[in-house]
Design a protein around this motif. Structure first.
Motif, PDB file in Angstrom:
ATOM      1  N   VAL A  42       8.618  -9.958  -8.552  1.00  0.00           N
ATOM      2  CA  VAL A  42       8.006 -10.420  -9.803  1.00  0.00           C
ATOM      3  C   VAL A  42       8.491  -9.607 -10.999  1.00  0.00           C
ATOM      4  N   LEU A  43       8.580  -8.280 -10.833  1.00  0.00           N
ATOM      5  CA  LEU A  43       8.938  -7.395 -11.940  1.00  0.00           C
ATOM      6  C   LEU A  43      10.446  -7.274 -12.150  1.00  0.00           C
ATOM      7  N   GLY A  44      11.203  -7.599 -11.118  1.00  0.00           N
ATOM      8  CA  GLY A  44      12.651  -7.388 -11.215  1.00  0.00           C
ATOM      9  C   GLY A  44      13.022  -5.921 -11.143  1.00  0.00           C
ATOM     10  N   ILE A  45      12.177  -5.132 -10.490  1.00  0.00           N
ATOM     11  CA  ILE A  45      12.387  -3.693 -10.319  1.00  0.00           C
ATOM     12  C   ILE A  45      12.554  -3.427  -8.823  1.00  0.00           C
ATOM     13  N   SER A  46      13.406  -2.474  -8.472  1.00  0.00           N
ATOM     14  CA  SER A  46      13.637  -2.199  -7.056  1.00  0.00           C
ATOM     15  C   SER A  46      12.348  -1.723  -6.383  1.00  0.00           C
ATOM     16  N   ALA A  47      12.186  -2.108  -5.125  1.00  0.00           N
ATOM     17  CA  ALA A  47      11.001  -1.717  -4.360  1.00  0.00           C
ATOM     18  C   ALA A  47      10.895  -0.206  -4.231  1.00  0.00           C
ATOM     19  N   SER A  48      12.045   0.451  -4.098  1.00  0.00           N
ATOM     20  CA  SER A  48      12.019   1.909  -3.947  1.00  0.00           C
ATOM     21  C   SER A  48      11.508   2.602  -5.206  1.00  0.00           C
ATOM     22  N   ALA A  49      11.842   2.051  -6.388  1.00  0.00           N
ATOM     23  CA  ALA A  49      11.368   2.640  -7.646  1.00  0.00           C
ATOM     24  C   ALA A  49       9.854   2.474  -7.780  1.00  0.00           C
ATOM     25  N   ILE A  50       9.347   1.308  -7.386  1.00  0.00           N
ATOM     26  CA  ILE A  50       7.901   1.078  -7.437  1.00  0.00           C
ATOM     27  C   ILE A  50       7.180   1.993  -6.462  1.00  0.00           C
ATOM     28  N   ASP A  51       7.714   2.080  -5.243  1.00  0.00           N
ATOM     29  CA  ASP A  51       7.105   2.919  -4.215  1.00  0.00           C
ATOM     30  C   ASP A  51       7.071   4.381  -4.652  1.00  0.00           C
ATOM     31  N   ARG A  52       8.145   4.831  -5.274  1.00  0.00           N
ATOM     32  CA  ARG A  52       8.231   6.223  -5.714  1.00  0.00           C
ATOM     33  C   ARG A  52       7.161   6.533  -6.760  1.00  0.00           C
ATOM     34  N   GLN A  53       6.963   5.631  -7.724  1.00  0.00           N
ATOM     35  CA  GLN A  53       5.960   5.858  -8.756  1.00  0.00           C
ATOM     36  C   GLN A  53       4.546   5.890  -8.163  1.00  0.00           C
ATOM     37  N   ILE A  54       4.284   5.021  -7.206  1.00  0.00           N
ATOM     38  CA  ILE A  54       2.956   4.993  -6.573  1.00  0.00           C
ATOM     39  C   ILE A  54       2.728   6.265  -5.767  1.00  0.00           C
ATOM     40  N   LEU A  55       3.748   6.727  -5.041  1.00  0.00           N
ATOM     41  CA  LEU A  55       3.616   7.959  -4.267  1.00  0.00           C
ATOM     42  C   LEU A  55       3.376   9.164  -5.170  1.00  0.00           C
ATOM     43  N   LEU A  56       4.026   9.182  -6.337  1.00  0.00           N
ATOM     44  CA  LEU A  56       3.816  10.280  -7.285  1.00  0.00           C
ATOM     45  C   LEU A  56       2.381  10.278  -7.809  1.00  0.00           C
ATOM     46  N   LEU A  57       1.841   9.088  -8.071  1.00  0.00           N
ATOM     47  CA  LEU A  57       0.461   8.991  -8.528  1.00  0.00           C
ATOM     48  C   LEU A  57      -0.499   9.461  -7.434  1.00  0.00           C
ATOM     49  N   GLU A  58      -0.247   9.040  -6.207  1.00  0.00           N
ATOM     50  CA  GLU A  58      -1.105   9.447  -5.088  1.00  0.00           C
ATOM     51  C   GLU A  58      -1.050  10.954  -4.878  1.00  0.00           C
ATOM     52  N   GLU A  59       0.141  11.513  -5.044  1.00  0.00           N
ATOM     53  CA  GLU A  59       0.282  12.959  -4.895  1.00  0.00           C
ATOM     54  C   GLU A  59      -0.481  13.692  -5.993  1.00  0.00           C
ATOM     55  N   ALA A  60      -0.396  13.188  -7.219  1.00  0.00           N
ATOM     56  CA  ALA A  60      -1.092  13.840  -8.335  1.00  0.00           C
ATOM     57  C   ALA A  60      -2.607  13.720  -8.194  1.00  0.00           C
ATOM     58  N   ALA A  61      -3.065  12.564  -7.650  1.00  0.00           N
ATOM     59  CA  ALA A  61      -4.511  12.340  -7.511  1.00  0.00           C
ATOM     60  C   ALA A  61      -5.076  12.943  -6.231  1.00  0.00           C
ATOM     61  N   HIS A  62      -4.202  13.327  -5.306  1.00  0.00           N
ATOM     62  CA  HIS A  62      -4.619  13.861  -4.015  1.00  0.00           C
ATOM     63  C   HIS A  62      -5.461  12.857  -3.215  1.00  0.00           C
ATOM     64  N   MET A  63      -5.128  11.575  -3.379  1.00  0.00           N
ATOM     65  CA  MET A  63      -5.805  10.536  -2.595  1.00  0.00           C
ATOM     66  C   MET A  63      -4.953   9.274  -2.605  1.00  0.00           C
ATOM     67  N   ARG A  64      -5.159   8.444  -1.584  1.00  0.00           N
ATOM     68  CA  ARG A  64      -4.401   7.197  -1.483  1.00  0.00           C
ATOM     69  C   ARG A  64      -4.930   6.168  -2.479  1.00  0.00           C
TER      70      ARG A  64
END
Length: 322
Positions: A42-64
């Protein structure tokens, strides 16, 4: 959430102000589409780039933020909170853009409105036509919702305005206009009851009754106060399709209990007849024009709201004169 029906009336070249951080946009996209892969398409963005941003947020929040399954991803409670933030952020950005355009004398913006299913074939096409004529650079996002979902969407900032039936009071929601809608029996012009000035609920049980979805407030009202009607009615039919309700009535056998606004288009075209209920216990429904009590609408949204209010009032006045 019900299916989105959009009516874009502004030039596609007009840009909006996108202030939403990329990471929040990705979380929202995954939540809407159910997986990183679907969001990527939908976004036209690579899946790996999306996954990386979500993992960084989860790491910063210390929760899934998501529970990951073999067939997709679902939001955790923390993820739901971020999605609410993302949507409010995006909506505030759209409102800011509209206000900035207003300062330049341009009636441009995006107005998001929650409507009811029955209004789609009634007043809404006329409303869209008026907006297109008066404000050609305004984009309307019209989303069909239940009354409860409409109130929740207003509270969360997902929509700007709601035109809802039987909306329950909410501390963060303000009703700018409200009108009582007496309960009535809807039949075909050739039905045995069609020439009656009023009917009783007991009379209705002599005919097959078609009932609307349990998710709708009219059905909840009937089950709470008139459950006997459902059980005593002949060959009752229940459906979540308002169009099927109308088709069954039009065939001449079935009757339905609803308001005149639910079938306004059919009444104008003399395809259905609305008969008031005589029982004093048959409480009226209501229709209300709702906005947030804690957020101020941009000027262009207020102008669009005035048109919607006028369409609702005019439709109600016309249908009561038939």
């Amino acid at each position: 959430m019900c299916m989105l029906r959009k009516c874009a009336t502004r030039d596609s070249a007009v840009m909006s102000l996108n202030l939403l951080p990329r990471s929040l946009a990705y979380v929202d996209a995954v939540a809407k589409n159910g997986s990183i892969q679907a969001a990527s398409r939908v976004l036209g963005i690579s899946a790996s780039a999306i996954d990386r941003q979500i993992l960084l947020l989860e790491e910063a929040a210390h929760m899934r933020l998501f529970d990951r399954h073999s067939n997709g991803m679902t939001l955790t409670k923390a993820g739901e909170m971020l999605v609410v933030l993302a949507r409010r952020w995006r909506n505030d950005g759209n409102a800011l853009w509209s206000e900035m355009q207003q300062m330049q004398g341009v009636d441009l913006g995006q107005v998001r409105i929650a409507i009811m299913d029955s209004q789609v074939n009634g007043m809404i096409p006329d409303f869209v036509g008026r907006v297109a004529a008066e404000f050609p650079l305004v984009q309307l996002d019209l989303e069909v919702m239940s009354p409860g979902d409409a109130v929740q969407a207003l509270d969360q900032g997902i929509v700007d305005i709601a035109l809802a039936f039987n909306a329950k009071p909410h501390r963060n929601i303000r009703a700018l206009w409200s009108e009582r809608l007496p309960l009535g029996c809807v039949v075909a012009p050739n039905h045995d009851l069609a020439n009656e000035e009023s009917v009783t609920l007991q009379q209705i049980t002599e005919f097959p009754v078609v009932l609307q979805s349990q998710a709708l407030s009219i059905r909840q009202y009937l089950e709470a106060d008139h459950e006997w009607l459902i059980h005593e009615g002949r060959q009752p039919v229940a459906t979540n399709s308002l169009q099927l309700v109308k088709r069954l009535i039009a065939q001449g056998r079935h009757v339905a209990l609803t308001s005149e606004l639910d079938v306004s288009a059919e009444i104008f075209e003399k395809r259905l007849v609305f008969i008031p209920i005589a029982d004093e216990t048959a409480a009226a429904q209501s229709i209300s024009l709702l906005v947030s009590a804690v957020r101020e609408l941009p000027t262009v949204s207020q102008l669009i709201m005035d048109i919607l209010s006028a369409c609702a009032r005019e439709t109600l006045s016309r249908v009561r004169q038939v």
